[in-house]
Design a protein around this motif. Structure first.
Motif, short mmCIF file in Angstrom:
data_model
loop_
_atom_site.label_atom_id
_atom_site.label_comp_id
_atom_site.label_asym_id
_atom_site.label_seq_id
_atom_site.Cartn_x
_atom_site.Cartn_y
_atom_site.Cartn_z
N GLU A 42 -57.90 -79.76 8.67
CA GLU A 42 -56.76 -80.35 9.38
C GLU A 42 -57.15 -80.72 10.80
O GLU A 42 -57.92 -80.02 11.46
N PHE A 43 -56.65 -81.85 11.27
CA PHE A 43 -56.69 -82.22 12.68
C PHE A 43 -55.31 -81.93 13.25
O PHE A 43 -54.29 -82.28 12.64
N VAL A 44 -55.24 -81.29 14.42
CA VAL A 44 -53.95 -80.99 15.02
C VAL A 44 -53.92 -81.52 16.46
O VAL A 44 -54.94 -81.59 17.14
N GLU A 45 -52.74 -81.90 16.91
CA GLU A 45 -52.56 -82.46 18.25
C GLU A 45 -52.71 -81.38 19.32
O GLU A 45 -52.78 -80.18 19.02
N LYS A 46 -52.74 -81.81 20.57
CA LYS A 46 -52.81 -80.87 21.69
C LYS A 46 -51.64 -79.90 21.59
O LYS A 46 -50.48 -80.31 21.56
N PRO A 47 -51.90 -78.59 21.53
CA PRO A 47 -50.84 -77.61 21.28
C PRO A 47 -50.23 -77.05 22.56
O PRO A 47 -50.78 -77.20 23.66
N ALA A 48 -49.09 -76.39 22.40
CA ALA A 48 -48.54 -75.57 23.48
C ALA A 48 -49.43 -74.34 23.65
O ALA A 48 -50.22 -73.99 22.78
N LEU A 49 -49.27 -73.65 24.78
CA LEU A 49 -50.18 -72.56 25.12
C LEU A 49 -50.16 -71.44 24.07
O LEU A 49 -51.22 -70.95 23.65
N GLU A 50 -48.99 -71.02 23.63
CA GLU A 50 -48.91 -69.93 22.66
C GLU A 50 -49.57 -70.33 21.34
O GLU A 50 -50.26 -69.52 20.70
N THR A 51 -49.36 -71.57 20.94
CA THR A 51 -50.01 -72.05 19.71
C THR A 51 -51.52 -72.08 19.88
O THR A 51 -52.27 -71.68 18.97
N ALA A 52 -51.99 -72.52 21.05
CA ALA A 52 -53.43 -72.55 21.32
C ALA A 52 -54.03 -71.16 21.28
O ALA A 52 -55.14 -70.96 20.76
N LYS A 53 -53.30 -70.16 21.80
CA LYS A 53 -53.79 -68.78 21.74
C LYS A 53 -53.97 -68.33 20.29
O LYS A 53 -54.96 -67.68 19.94
N GLY A 54 -53.00 -68.69 19.44
CA GLY A 54 -53.11 -68.35 18.03
C GLY A 54 -54.30 -69.01 17.37
O GLY A 54 -54.99 -68.40 16.54
N TYR A 55 -54.54 -70.27 17.73
CA TYR A 55 -55.70 -70.99 17.17
C TYR A 55 -57.00 -70.28 17.53
O TYR A 55 -57.87 -70.05 16.67
N VAL A 56 -57.16 -69.95 18.81
CA VAL A 56 -58.40 -69.33 19.27
C VAL A 56 -58.57 -67.94 18.65
O VAL A 56 -59.67 -67.57 18.21
N SER A 95 -57.54 -66.88 15.82
CA SER A 95 -57.80 -66.95 14.38
C SER A 95 -59.28 -67.16 14.07
O SER A 95 -59.77 -66.77 13.01
N GLY A 96 -60.00 -67.82 14.98
CA GLY A 96 -61.40 -68.13 14.73
C GLY A 96 -61.62 -69.30 13.80
O GLY A 96 -62.77 -69.64 13.48
N ASP A 97 -60.53 -69.93 13.34
CA ASP A 97 -60.64 -71.04 12.38
C ASP A 97 -60.55 -72.41 13.04
O ASP A 97 -60.72 -73.42 12.35
N TYR A 98 -60.25 -72.45 14.32
CA TYR A 98 -59.98 -73.72 14.99
C TYR A 98 -61.02 -74.01 16.06
O TYR A 98 -61.51 -73.10 16.75
N TYR A 99 -61.33 -75.28 16.21
CA TYR A 99 -62.32 -75.76 17.18
C TYR A 99 -61.72 -76.91 17.98
O TYR A 99 -60.86 -77.65 17.48
#
Length: 468
Positions: free
Chosen positions: A168-182, A184-188
């Motif tokens: 999946e490609f995802v758009e620029k996230p809000a801060l809380e969403t970005a924290k979840g991405y980082v 998880s270890g699944d997002y770059y």
């Protein structure tokens, strides 16, 4: 492997250094080289062939000169007549690369990225090249070191021998969403760098954006060599859809793959990012140029022309150039773009030009001006010549301070050497040439009722600036 270097963009968030006529990719911001030069130099040690460059018409001589300075051979400098985003630009490069029946693997790079760990970058290139050889459209996913809200993200899918499928490609996230991405270890982070066979990109573009490919084919079918440059048809290309490679192809194809890249990467998108990536002193400060910092912490100070002193401040950015000073809080650095928009709306020269303006023959620096006069320092490179021209509203007085000049006024040419001067009256057809082996430097004093750069009537020009 053939690099494709995208050298467009204005870098408005790095004003006042980066301006429309001299954007960040042509500046020395992270090393002694310009960012464009570093983009190619860091490929030393790889199997890269001569790169293809894509830029807009106004920057063509900047690209050519900066390649000449580093003795970099190119595989073509393609001129976009109008900006239409990354998908059409890469299509032009792919079409150009396959014109002679070849089908190289293209390494698509931005001209304004910082990559500190070059061995890690080279390793990622090797992995991506293997996937590209299997027909994959590869993107480079940056291993995130913080929950950044300024980047898009890529979610890793199933594992491959040298990377991952793209889930999946995802758009620029809000801060809380970005924290979840980082976490998880699944997002770059989405780096905006790609690798694929030229033919595979064109196949996928035809599948998902056939109109775009058709326009690009018709535009480049009539490509016109012009000195070091390749022009495509303006009117045809102007009808091309405006879209990024992410939206036009990468988010739609079922052949997208990702190679992780952990190489101290930055897109140098703001002064804050420059502070983050630079070496700091014991107070967390980064200073460039002639600066004195007293009781100042975690700040970025860049002085170009004058001594800059900062006292008793924290988390600030101070940037000084010959004609502007910008002071901002680091947390509000993105708002610099609003200042740039105001300069553009007010048609102020600081939006587009520095006080020193570069031309294919050299440069000029406007060092003083008044209601009816302007003083410039002009530098002409050896062997170069300004256009044959005349002015309706101003006379000029030239004083040679270094080197020698062939000065033509109407039908007479005179050699003018150091400490000599010459007068060009209003309406006289004239030209300036440096016949020597060293730079020609002269002082030009303009006087008259109107001193604008648009009061130039060109009769002939070796740089293609006269309509045929």
């Amino acid at each position: 492997m053939k690099p494709v270097v995208l050298a467009g963009g204005t870098g408005s968030r790095l004003w006042p250094k980066s301006r429309a006529a001299l954007p960040k990719q042509f500046l020395s911001l992270t090393s002694d080289n310009t960012m464009l030069q570093d983009t190619i130099v860091r490929l030393n040690g790889t199997k890269a062939q001569s790169p293809i460059f894509i830029c807009n018409d106004a920057h063509r001589f900047l690209v050519a000169e900066q390649l000449r300075q580093k003795d970099i051979q190119h595989g073509g400098i393609l001129l976009e007549p109008v900006g239409r985003n990354t998908a059409p630009a890469i299509a032009l490069a792919a079409l150009h690369a396959t014109m002679n029946g070849e089908d190289p693997v293209l390494l698509v790079l931005a001209a304004d990225h910082l990559i500190k760990d070059e061995p890690a970058f080279h390793s990622a290139i090797e992995k991506a090249e293997k996937l590209a050889g299997q027909g994959k459209l590869v993107t480079f996913g940056i291993v995130p070191d913080q929950p950044h809200t300024g980047y898009g993200y890529i979610k890793a899918g199933s594992g491959l021998a040298d990377g991952f499928e793209v889930a999946e490609f995802v758009e620029k996230p809000a801060l809380e969403t970005a924290k979840g991405y980082v976490d998880s270890g699944d997002y770059y982070w989405n780096s905006g760098m790609f690798m694929f066979k030229a033919s595979r990109y064109l196949q996928e573009l035809e599948k998902y954006s056939p109109e775009m490919l058709d326009v690009c084919k018709r535009a480049i079918d009539t490509e016109i060599p012009d000195l070091d440059f390749i022009r495509v048809d303006h009117d045809i290309f102007a009808t091309c859809p405006d879209d990024s490679i992410d939206y036009a192809v990468m988010e739609k194809t079922d052949s997208a793959a990702m190679v992780p890249l952990d190489a101290q990467w930055s897109d140098v998108g703001s002064w804050t990012s420059l502070w983050e990536t630079a070496e700091k002193d014991e107070n967390g400060n980064v200073s460039v140029g002639d600066t004195i910092l007293e009781n100042t912490k975690n700040s970025y100070v860049n002085a170009e022309q004058r001594l800059v002193s900062v006292i008793g401040l924290e988390d600030v950015i101070v940037v000084e150039t010959k004609d502007a000073v910008m002071v901002a809080h680091k947390d509000d650095a993105q708002s610099i773009k609003n200042v740039v928009n105001k300069l553009k709306a007010e048609k102020r020269p600081e939006f587009q030009f520095h006080r020193e303006v570069f031309r294919p023959w050299g440069s000029y620096d406007s060092i003083d001006n008044g209601a009816r006069f302007q003083v410039k320092r002009i530098t002409v490179k050896p062997g170069e010549k300004l256009s044959v021209q005349m002015h309706h509203h101003r006379a000029e007085h030239w004083i040679v301070v270094s080197g020698s000049a062939n000065v033509t006024i109407d039908d007479k040419t005179t050699l003018v050497t150091e400490n000599q001067s010459v007068y060009i009256p209003i309406g006289a057809v004239h030209a300036l040439e440096n016949p020597g082996k060293i730079q020609l430097e002269l002082i030009e004093v303009q006087s008259g009722a109107y001193l604008g750069e648009d009061d130039i009537v060109r009769f002939s020009d070796r740089y293609g600036r006269v309509a045929k």
